[in-house]
Design an enzyme around this catalytic site. Structure first.
Site, PDB file in Angstrom:
ATOM      1  N   ALA A  63     -80.114   8.497  -0.129  1.00 13.85           N
ATOM      2  CA  ALA A  63     -79.589   7.061  -0.149  1.00 13.85           C
ATOM      3  C   ALA A  63     -80.497   6.063   0.859  1.00 13.85           C
ATOM      4  O   ALA A  63     -80.747   6.590   1.646  1.00 13.85           O
ATOM      5  CB  ALA A  63     -78.150   7.049   0.056  1.00 13.85           C
ATOM      6  N   GLY A 108     -79.114  12.076  -1.021  1.00 16.79           N
ATOM      7  CA  GLY A 108     -78.705  11.603  -2.307  1.00 16.79           C
ATOM      8  C   GLY A 108     -79.953  11.994  -3.163  1.00 16.79           C
ATOM      9  O   GLY A 108     -79.732  12.074  -4.542  1.00 16.79           O
ATOM     10  N   GLU A 111     -79.056  15.508  -4.412  1.00 15.64           N
ATOM     11  CA  GLU A 111     -77.778  15.586  -5.286  1.00 15.64           C
ATOM     12  C   GLU A 111     -78.249  14.802  -6.633  1.00 15.64           C
ATOM     13  O   GLU A 111     -77.854  15.345  -7.692  1.00 15.64           O
ATOM     14  CB  GLU A 111     -76.780  14.516  -4.439  1.00 15.64           C
ATOM     15  CG  GLU A 111     -76.140  15.022  -3.512  1.00 15.64           C
ATOM     16  CD  GLU A 111     -75.230  14.008  -2.570  1.00 15.64           C
ATOM     17  OE1 GLU A 111     -76.116  13.101  -1.979  1.00 15.64           O
ATOM     18  OE2 GLU A 111     -74.303  14.284  -2.386  1.00 15.64           O
ATOM     19  N   GLU A 131     -76.934  14.708   5.555  1.00 13.22           N
ATOM     20  CA  GLU A 131     -76.048  13.651   5.926  1.00 13.22           C
ATOM     21  C   GLU A 131     -75.311  13.718   7.417  1.00 13.22           C
ATOM     22  O   GLU A 131     -75.260  12.724   8.189  1.00 13.22           O
ATOM     23  CB  GLU A 131     -75.135  13.559   4.856  1.00 13.22           C
ATOM     24  CG  GLU A 131     -75.569  12.667   3.554  1.00 13.22           C
ATOM     25  CD  GLU A 131     -75.909  13.799   2.664  1.00 13.22           C
ATOM     26  OE1 GLU A 131     -76.385  15.220   3.104  1.00 13.22           O
ATOM     27  OE2 GLU A 131     -76.485  13.370   1.587  1.00 13.22           O
TER      28      GLU A 131
HETATM   29  N1  DAK Z   1     -83.512   5.347   3.374  1.00 12.39           N
HETATM   30  C1  DAK Z   1     -84.422   4.300   3.606  1.00 12.39           C
HETATM   31  N2  DAK Z   1     -85.791   4.288   3.968  1.00 12.39           N
HETATM   32  C2  DAK Z   1     -86.262   5.592   4.196  1.00 12.39           C
HETATM   33  C3  DAK Z   1     -85.546   6.965   3.783  1.00 12.39           C
HETATM   34  C4  DAK Z   1     -84.038   6.672   3.512  1.00 12.39           C
HETATM   35  N3  DAK Z   1     -83.492   7.749   3.167  1.00 12.39           N
HETATM   36  N4  DAK Z   1     -86.324   7.656   4.173  1.00 12.39           N
HETATM   37  C5  DAK Z   1     -87.426   7.328   4.273  1.00 12.39           C
HETATM   38  N5  DAK Z   1     -87.553   6.042   4.400  1.00 12.39           N
HETATM   39  C6  DAK Z   1     -88.473   5.095   4.685  1.00 12.39           C
HETATM   40  C7  DAK Z   1     -88.836   5.329   6.198  1.00 12.39           C
HETATM   41  O1  DAK Z   1     -88.105   4.259   6.919  1.00 12.39           O
HETATM   42  C8  DAK Z   1     -90.260   4.610   6.081  1.00 12.39           C
HETATM   43  O2  DAK Z   1     -90.182   3.381   6.333  1.00 12.39           O
HETATM   44  P1  DAK Z   1     -91.272   2.267   7.060  1.00 12.39           P
HETATM   45  O3  DAK Z   1     -91.178   2.837   8.373  1.00 12.39           O
HETATM   46  O4  DAK Z   1     -92.677   2.576   6.632  1.00 12.39           O
HETATM   47  O5  DAK Z   1     -90.998   0.966   6.596  1.00 12.39           O
HETATM   48  C9  DAK Z   1     -91.022   5.285   5.007  1.00 12.39           C
HETATM   49  O6  DAK Z   1     -89.729   5.649   4.084  1.00 12.39           O
HETATM   50  C10 DAK Z   1     -91.501   6.468   5.270  1.00 12.39           C
HETATM   51  O7  DAK Z   1     -90.645   7.401   5.948  1.00 12.39           O
HETATM   52  P2  DAK Z   1     -91.205   8.245   7.319  1.00 12.39           P
HETATM   53  O8  DAK Z   1     -92.059   7.243   8.251  1.00 12.39           O
HETATM   54  O9  DAK Z   1     -90.042   8.423   8.030  1.00 12.39           O
HETATM   55  O10 DAK Z   1     -92.239   9.419   6.681  1.00 12.39           O
HETATM   56  P3  DAK Z   1     -92.233  10.963   7.522  1.00 12.39           P
HETATM   57  O11 DAK Z   1     -93.342  11.508   6.730  1.00 12.39           O
HETATM   58  O12 DAK Z   1     -92.545  10.590   9.016  1.00 12.39           O
HETATM   59  O13 DAK Z   1     -90.868  11.561   7.567  1.00 12.39           O
HETATM   60  C11 DAK Z   1     -88.749  12.047   6.191  1.00 12.39           C
HETATM   61  C12 DAK Z   1     -90.423  11.897   6.071  1.00 12.39           C
HETATM   62  C13 DAK Z   1     -88.182  12.363   4.603  1.00 12.39           C
HETATM   63  C14 DAK Z   1     -88.571  13.643   6.782  1.00 12.39           C
HETATM   64  C15 DAK Z   1     -88.010  11.191   6.722  1.00 12.39           C
HETATM   65  O14 DAK Z   1     -88.469   9.916   6.069  1.00 12.39           O
HETATM   66  C16 DAK Z   1     -86.457  11.135   7.038  1.00 12.39           C
HETATM   67  O15 DAK Z   1     -85.820  11.905   7.436  1.00 12.39           O
HETATM   68  N6  DAK Z   1     -85.976  10.370   6.174  1.00 12.39           N
HETATM   69  C17 DAK Z   1     -84.458  10.387   6.206  1.00 12.39           C
HETATM   70  C18 DAK Z   1     -83.989  11.269   5.140  1.00 12.39           C
HETATM   71  C19 DAK Z   1     -82.327  11.324   5.029  1.00 12.39           C
HETATM   72  O16 DAK Z   1     -81.683  11.525   6.313  1.00 12.39           O
HETATM   73  N7  DAK Z   1     -81.919  11.344   4.047  1.00 12.39           N
HETATM   74  C20 DAK Z   1     -80.439  11.343   3.743  1.00 12.39           C
HETATM   75  C21 DAK Z   1     -79.953  10.001   3.694  1.00 12.39           C
HETATM   76  S1  DAK Z   1     -78.369   9.849   3.588  1.00 12.39           S
HETATM   77  C22 DAK Z   1     -72.205   7.994   0.366  1.00 12.39           C
HETATM   78  C23 DAK Z   1     -73.123   7.909  -0.512  1.00 12.39           C
HETATM   79  C24 DAK Z   1     -74.375   8.496  -0.575  1.00 12.39           C
HETATM   80  C25 DAK Z   1     -74.584   9.165   0.532  1.00 12.39           C
HETATM   81  C26 DAK Z   1     -73.566   9.176   1.463  1.00 12.39           C
HETATM   82  C27 DAK Z   1     -72.417   8.747   1.336  1.00 12.39           C
HETATM   83  N8  DAK Z   1     -71.113   7.176   0.216  1.00 12.39           N
HETATM   84  C28 DAK Z   1     -70.946   5.741   0.027  1.00 12.39           C
HETATM   85  C29 DAK Z   1     -69.770   7.553   0.797  1.00 12.39           C
HETATM   86  C30 DAK Z   1     -75.976   9.637   0.807  1.00 12.39           C
HETATM   87  C31 DAK Z   1     -76.472   9.823   1.842  1.00 12.39           C
HETATM   88  C32 DAK Z   1     -77.657  10.144   2.080  1.00 12.39           C
HETATM   89  O17 DAK Z   1     -78.584  10.334   1.174  1.00 12.39           O
END
Ligand code: DAK
Length: 257
Positions: A63, A108, A111, A131
């Protein structure tokens, strides 16, 4: 730029998440576009299978954290509802859906892949539910669909540790059906869709529905659903054609009725 591209390769629709600059993070606009695509695909009976993939080096990195950071509790509830509705639309398509996971499928994104009927993955893909690293829990089915797919112990390891797994591990735990070299992934998924398209649309849709509904039901109800659907497909033209073709030693030409 449209957050999702939809192209048709014969009977197979290919949906491509198209925000590569944000690793295809799922924001409101993307989830709304997914709902729109699903509505179009559901109404188009020429579409016999759907492949979902991502542009660039991610399938979807979760997400959209930047968008979620500003959410009030009411916004978060609305976002969660939208996410669940979009994934339910995808899961509810009569045509089988294949996730072609080309890179990161995190949060997400994982998922979303689990809302597809099965997952093919690039050997470079990575899967995870990070998460808890952000102080939240999975919001789009990670505590339900993922558990059904890989079992409770692996789901707990993924969700409670937040640590990702590589494609080989994902294959071993049954999250992924098959892995492919990156350049071969999309064609393999489309080919699987073409194989489905050669089968009876009536039978494929009925079998998918019974598996889906049977999963949430107890065994007696699941068996009753199967018996009822078996009777219903037996009344359709596809069954007559399939069995005639077998007995006449030729390929079937299913009318899809
Ligand atoms: N959201 C927004 N931007 C993201 C992103 C994300 N999930 N993942 C990556 N990006 C963006 C980065 O901010 C970066 O943007 P700029 O800085 O270039 O503007 C760009 O994509 C490239 O990412 P990185 O520079 O970080 O690239 P790396 O190769 O260094 O790292 C990575 C890749 C996938 C390991 C890293 O980007 C990362 O850890 N990303 C976050 C992964 C993550 O934590 N995903 C889970 C998100 S939480 C709910 C509804 C839904 C959910 C929960 C609750 N309710 C409403 C109750 C779901 C939650 C999630 O999915």
């Amino acid at each position: 730029m449209e957050p999702i591209r939809c192209e048709h390769r014969g009977p197979v629709a290919v949906l491509t998440l198209n925000r590569p600059e944000a690793l295809n993070a799922l924001n409101r606009a993307t989830l709304e576009a997914l709902r729109g695509c699903c509505a179009q695909l559901a109404a188009d009976h020429s579409v016999r299978a759907v492949v979902l993939t991502g542009e660039g080096r991610a399938f979807a990195a979760g997400a959209d954290i930047a968008e979620m950071r500003g959410h009030s509790p009411a916004d978060a509830t609305a976002f969660s509802r939208l996410g669940h509705a979009a994934l339910a639309d995808l899961e509810g398509l009569a045509a089988p859906t294949i996730a072609a996971v080309n890179g990161y499928a995190l949060g997400g994104g994982c998922e979303l892949a689990c809302a597809c009927d099965w997952i093919y993955a690039s050997q470079r893909a990575r899967f995870g539910q990070p998460e808890v690293k952000l102080g939240v829990i999975p919001g789009f089915g990670g505590t339900s669909r993922l558990v059904r797919r890989v079992g409770v112990a692996w789901a707990k390891e993924l969700v409670l540790s937040g640590e990702p797994v590589d494609a080989e591990t994902a294959l071993r735990i049954g999250l992924v059906n098959r892995t492919f070299p990156p350049e071969a992934l999309l064609d393999a998924a489309v080919k699987a869709g073409e194989t489905i398209a050669a089968r009876s649309a009536v039978a494929v849709a009925a079998a998918k529905r019974v598996i889906q509904e049977g999963q949430g039901a107890d065994l007696h109800v699941a068996h009753a659903l199967e018996q009822e659907a078996f009777g219903l497909v037996s009344a359709r033209e596809d069954r007559a054609e399939g069995m005639d073709a077998f007995l006449e030693k030729r390929d079937p030409k299913f009318p899809g009725r």
